[in-house]
Design a protein around this motif. Structure first.
Motif, PDB file in Angstrom:
ATOM      1  N   THR A   1       0.830  -1.213   0.000  1.00 58.60           N
ATOM      2  CA  THR A   1       0.000   0.000   0.000  1.00 58.60           C
ATOM      3  C   THR A   1       0.857   1.252   0.000  1.00 58.60           C
ATOM      4  O   THR A   1       0.554   2.240  -0.689  1.00 58.60           O
ATOM      5  N   GLN A   2       1.952   1.237   0.760  1.00 53.75           N
ATOM      6  CA  GLN A   2       2.825   2.411   0.808  1.00 53.75           C
ATOM      7  C   GLN A   2       3.556   2.627  -0.521  1.00 53.75           C
ATOM      8  O   GLN A   2       3.805   3.762  -0.917  1.00 53.75           O
ATOM      9  N   PHE A   3       3.916   1.544  -1.214  1.00 51.67           N
ATOM     10  CA  PHE A   3       4.469   1.704  -2.557  1.00 51.67           C
ATOM     11  C   PHE A   3       3.432   2.315  -3.497  1.00 51.67           C
ATOM     12  O   PHE A   3       3.764   3.131  -4.370  1.00 51.67           O
ATOM     13  N   ARG A   4       2.189   1.928  -3.326  1.00 51.66           N
ATOM     14  CA  ARG A   4       1.127   2.500  -4.163  1.00 51.66           C
ATOM     15  C   ARG A   4       0.914   3.980  -3.850  1.00 51.66           C
ATOM     16  O   ARG A   4       0.615   4.778  -4.742  1.00 51.66           O
ATOM     17  N   ILE A   5       1.092   4.371  -2.590  1.00 51.66           N
ATOM     18  CA  ILE A   5       0.961   5.788  -2.235  1.00 51.66           C
ATOM     19  C   ILE A   5       2.036   6.610  -2.927  1.00 51.66           C
ATOM     20  O   ILE A   5       1.790   7.727  -3.406  1.00 51.66           O
ATOM     21  N   ILE A   6       3.259   6.053  -3.019  1.00 50.38           N
ATOM     22  CA  ILE A   6       4.338   6.756  -3.728  1.00 50.38           C
ATOM     23  C   ILE A   6       3.959   7.005  -5.181  1.00 50.38           C
ATOM     24  O   ILE A   6       4.265   8.049  -5.757  1.00 50.38           O
TER      25      ILE A   6
ATOM     26  N   VAL B   1       9.076  10.552   2.459  1.00 49.80           N
ATOM     27  CA  VAL B   1       9.387   9.489   1.498  1.00 49.80           C
ATOM     28  C   VAL B   1       9.324   9.998   0.065  1.00 49.80           C
ATOM     29  O   VAL B   1      10.229   9.756  -0.733  1.00 49.80           O
ATOM     30  N   PHE B   2       8.257  10.699  -0.270  1.00 49.83           N
ATOM     31  CA  PHE B   2       8.071  11.113  -1.665  1.00 49.83           C
ATOM     32  C   PHE B   2       8.923  12.336  -2.019  1.00 49.83           C
ATOM     33  O   PHE B   2       9.656  12.328  -3.008  1.00 49.83           O
TER      34      PHE B   2
END
Length: 810
Positions: A533-538, A566-567
């Motif tokens: 999910t966090q990769f998808r948020i990126i 992160v981004f």
């Protein structure tokens, strides 16, 4: 002389031994030839077929020798020169030619050899790549998707009269409603849409095209009662406890009616089953099963009996519905498994697995073409196995320092596994179909074969991916192609350091999200899902509303801080590292001198071939002029003087004249002249056609190229441009010089051989006089050593030795 002759003979014997048997340490050992490399053959140059000392690989492409009847060497050449024309070959020269690579040949100081060897490797690998592509795509079809979609729509998405579909199953009652409605309606097709019979007996054809193989099977897995511990405060109110599924807690006791397979436990070995990875747990292939019938009525009665006798209860954790179909139109099997997992919390979660595979391989002409490609594939794998063994033997453990070598081994290992499974699958399918045809009322268990066929297809997909990636190995010698590998190699350490910092922050946020939103948001329900999910948020794919509903305070704080650190920070640091390294690599490569590239090799070979054709054509024109200059019969001396003035060598003139002087009287009569003119004209026309095929404008375009463009390619070298006529004249002079040097060298060697024979004769005479106690004729003193071994201790006159002859063997 005897000692020297022994040394020469021993060396000639040593040339037969292959260097592959002795690999030295610490130095480069060329494994491609036997013994010392033989001297270059001194090809004889004729007017019609000049052969320079250096021949490019492109010369053989055009096969110039087949343009006329002058491809054989002249008959009047000395035998020594004729023997030099033949190029010695051996076992290891064959190995060098067939398996010669940049790792088996010393190309460190020869850029042109490196490029040529790489091109040859690339051409062979392209053929292998085409073959593996044909194999991989030949086993798949676009019909596979539509077959899977048709089965999915029928058994998963279709709803019955009660409105229950497989995807909407939420309780045990919904499960029985589905099995007695949409499942039976989809499995048994015995009538047309107008209720007319299909006339197939009790055999079902789903969608009128897909034959149901055997009978379907319904299987369940149960968990033991009291498999969990109840708190003492609730022990009086709660009498039974069924834990989440665990293989150690699986129930194996008979229950219910106890008079059939549906009520008796069977092990995985008895069922020939296999484990299944579900959404909640991984289930074994054991359990309680019921095979349905070949008719809809009998199957409905079996399901009703199971439902009425509570076949499903609180201990049930998973129910499997398995069946297989076959479509003869497209030669595909469809193995379907419908799974309903019953949670310990109550409720049900449906899932399904549909594998559409091709188990029967060879039916059509295309299939047999793929069979031929498979045989070629096996030959290629054997070829590359030998190649890697040779490279590993040369470089030892340093062979594994290159990622490309490791990739080669991975591709070969995957290919070997694929070959073995292909043989196993063919044998196993034949056995299974034979047993099914003998007894069609049994369950057709294609699950095992379908699973491994799917893994086989996945392995082929990965192998094809690696095979395409390996193309970079052969094109990375180019400056532009080398930028990617150089950039990644140089910034690898910086990226590793950055990755440690990145994943510390990333996993910290993943744990935070799991603990904050795992109880309410599905995408955060497990730690693994949090990571994805966090990769998808990126990438910009997120559901902020779900996070906000789960926690109105910490949800927005989590999201804003994660996106910022992160981004905006870490991701841009990563891009900055790569961008900065790329700029450095590009600047360094631009400041370097241009090395020899593939385009340069092609241009050089093209130009050499073009100029050779043009020079041959001009020499033919000179001979035609010599013929026209004479009247009546032409004597050899007149013919020779005319061509000598035009710059031709004696060897070329003799070869041309003797070719048509049939009576060997050193005179060309009118008939011989006419035959010579006809053949010269045919040869000249063939060369003109060949020049037109190569492209007459290539030379003009190359010479009209502006100097600035060439200077931009090589900033540190100065180039001088000449016009076309001057270039042709210089090339012609070079070829004439080569032929002249070749003739002089052959004469010198013949003289040296005669001197060597004279010295050997004198040595024998001296030995004879020594045995008679007579002094040598030249005054030298000979002493007998070790019972007859004669050595010349001193001499008044030096003995001439054929150094060139011995040097070629030592």
């Amino acid at each position: 002389m005897k000692c020297l002759n022994n040394r020469a003979d021993s060396h000639l014997t040593g040339q037969v031994e292959c260097e592959l048997n002795s690999v030295g340490k610490g130095g480069w050992v060329n494994q491609g030839y036997c013994g010392s490399p033989p001297p270059l053959p001194r090809a004889v140059s004729t007017i019609y077929n000049p052969q320079p000392l250096y021949q490019s690989s492109m010369d053989s492409m055009y096969k110039l020798d087949t343009l006329g009847p002058f491809s054989q060497p002249p008959e009047d050449l000395p035998s020594a020169e004729q023997s030099l024309v033949k190029k010695p070959r051996g076992c290891c020269s064959f190995v060098k030619g067939l398996w010669g690579t940049t790792l088996t040949e010393n190309t460190s100081n020869n850029r042109e050899l490196f490029v040529r060897t790489t091109i040859r490797e690339l051409l062979i690998y392209v053929v292998f790549l085409v073959d593996i592509c044909l194999l991989t795509y030949g086993m798949t079809s676009s019909s596979t998707y539509y077959y899977t979609k048709a089965m999915t729509d029928l058994f998963v998405n279709a709803a019955g009269a009660g409105g229950v579909s497989f995807q909407s199953i939420g309780t045990m009652s919904d499960f029985w409603t589905y099995t007695q409605g949409p499942l039976l309606d989809g499995l048994y097709w015995t009538k047309w849409y107008n209720n007319q019979s299909l006339d197939n007996g009790d055999q079902s054809f789903i969608y009128y095209e897909n034959m149901l193989l055997g009978v379907p099977r319904v299987r369940q897995i149960k968990i033991k009662n009291n498999s969990c511990k109840i708190h003492k405060d609730f022990q009086n109110e709660i009498t039974g406890c069924f834990d989440v599924y665990n293989e150690k807690k699986e129930d194996d006791l008979s229950f219910g009616l106890i008079n059939g397979t549906a009520w008796t436990y069977h092990t995985e070995k008895e069922l020939n089953g296999s484990a299944y990875w579900g959404l909640l747990a991984t289930y074994t292939g054991a359990g309680y099963y019921q095979d349905l019938s070949r008719t809809k009525e009998e199957s409905a009665a079996m399901l009703t009996e199971l439902a009425d006798n509570l076949w499903l209860d609180r201990g049930t954790r998973a129910v499997f519905i398995d069946f297989s179909t076959y479509n003869a139109n497209i030669n595909l099997f469809c193995v379907i498994r419908l799974v309903v997992e019953f949670l310990a919390t109550g409720g049900a979660i449906p899932s399904y697995q549909i594998r559409t595979v091709r188990l029967i391989r060879y039916i059509t002409h295309w299939d047999y073409f793929i069979l031929g490609c498979e045989m070629v594939f096996c030959v290629f794998i054997l070829y590359y196995i030998v190649e890697e063994i040779l490279e590993l033997r040369i470089h030892k453990l340093s062979y594994f320092n290159s990622i490309w070598n490791i990739l080669d081994i991975v591709v070969i290992l995957l290919a070997l596994v694929a070959i073995i499974f292909n043989i196993f699958r063919t044998i196993k399918v034949d056995q299974l179909l034979d047993s099914l045809l003998v007894n069609p009322d049994i369950y057709a268990d294609f699950e095992f074969l379908a699973f491994w066929q799917t893994q086989y297809n996945n392995m082929n997909a990965v192998n094809l991916f690696f095979a395409w990636i390996k193309v970079f190995k052969y094109i990375s010698f180019n400056k532009t192609m080398n930028q990617l590998s150089s950039t990644l190699g140089r910034c690898a350490k910086d990226i590793m350091g950055f990755a440690i910092m990145f994943f510390i922050v990333f996993f910290a946020y993943a744990q935070l999200g799991y603990l904050l939103f795992g109880t309410e948001v599905q995408s955060f329900s497990t730690f693994v899902k949090c990571i994805f999910t966090q990769f998808r948020i990126i990438l910009g794919d997120f559901d902020f509303d779900a996070i906000d509903r789960a926690n109105r305070v910490l949800g927005p704080i989590y999201f804003v801080t994660y996106v910022f650190f992160v981004f905006f920070v870490l991701l841009n640091m990563f891009l900055a590292i790569i961008n900065d390294t790329y700029s450095e690599v590009k600047e360094e490569l631009s400041s370097q001198n241009d090395e020899l590239h593939i385009t340069d090799i092609i241009k050089q070979s093209y130009m050499k071939t073009f100029m050779k054709l043009k020079l041959k054509k001009e020499k033919i024109s000179d001979v035609q002029k010599a013929l026209r200059s004479g009247s009546g019969e032409i004597e050899f001396k007149d013919f020779r003087e005319t061509l000598k003035e035009m710059g031709h060598s004696d060897q070329e003139i003799s070869a041309a004249f003797s070719r048509f002087d049939r009576d060997k009287n050193q005179i060309l009569d009118e008939e011989e002249q006419e035959r010579m003119k006809i053949e010269l004209k045919e040869k000249k026309d063939a060369l003109s056609a060949e020049l037109n095929n190569l492209g007459m404008n290539y030379e003009k375009e190359l010479l009209e190229k502006p100097p600035a463009a060439s200077n931009q390619q090589n900033n540190n070298s100065s180039q001088t441009f000449v016009d076309c006529d001057e270039f042709v004249r210089l090339s012609r002079q070079v070829l004439h010089l080569e032929s002249s040097v070749a003739g002089i060298t052959s004469k010198i060697e013949l003289i040296m051989e005669e001197l060597g024979l004279q010295v050997k004769t004198k040595g024998k005479e001296a030995a004879g006089k020594l045995s008679n106690h007579e002094p040598a004729s030249d005054g030298s003193v000979l002493v007998c050593v070790d019972r007859g071994t004669k050595a010349e201790m001193s001499s008044r006159r030096p003995v001439v030795r054929n150094n060139s002859t011995f040097d070629s063997h030592m």
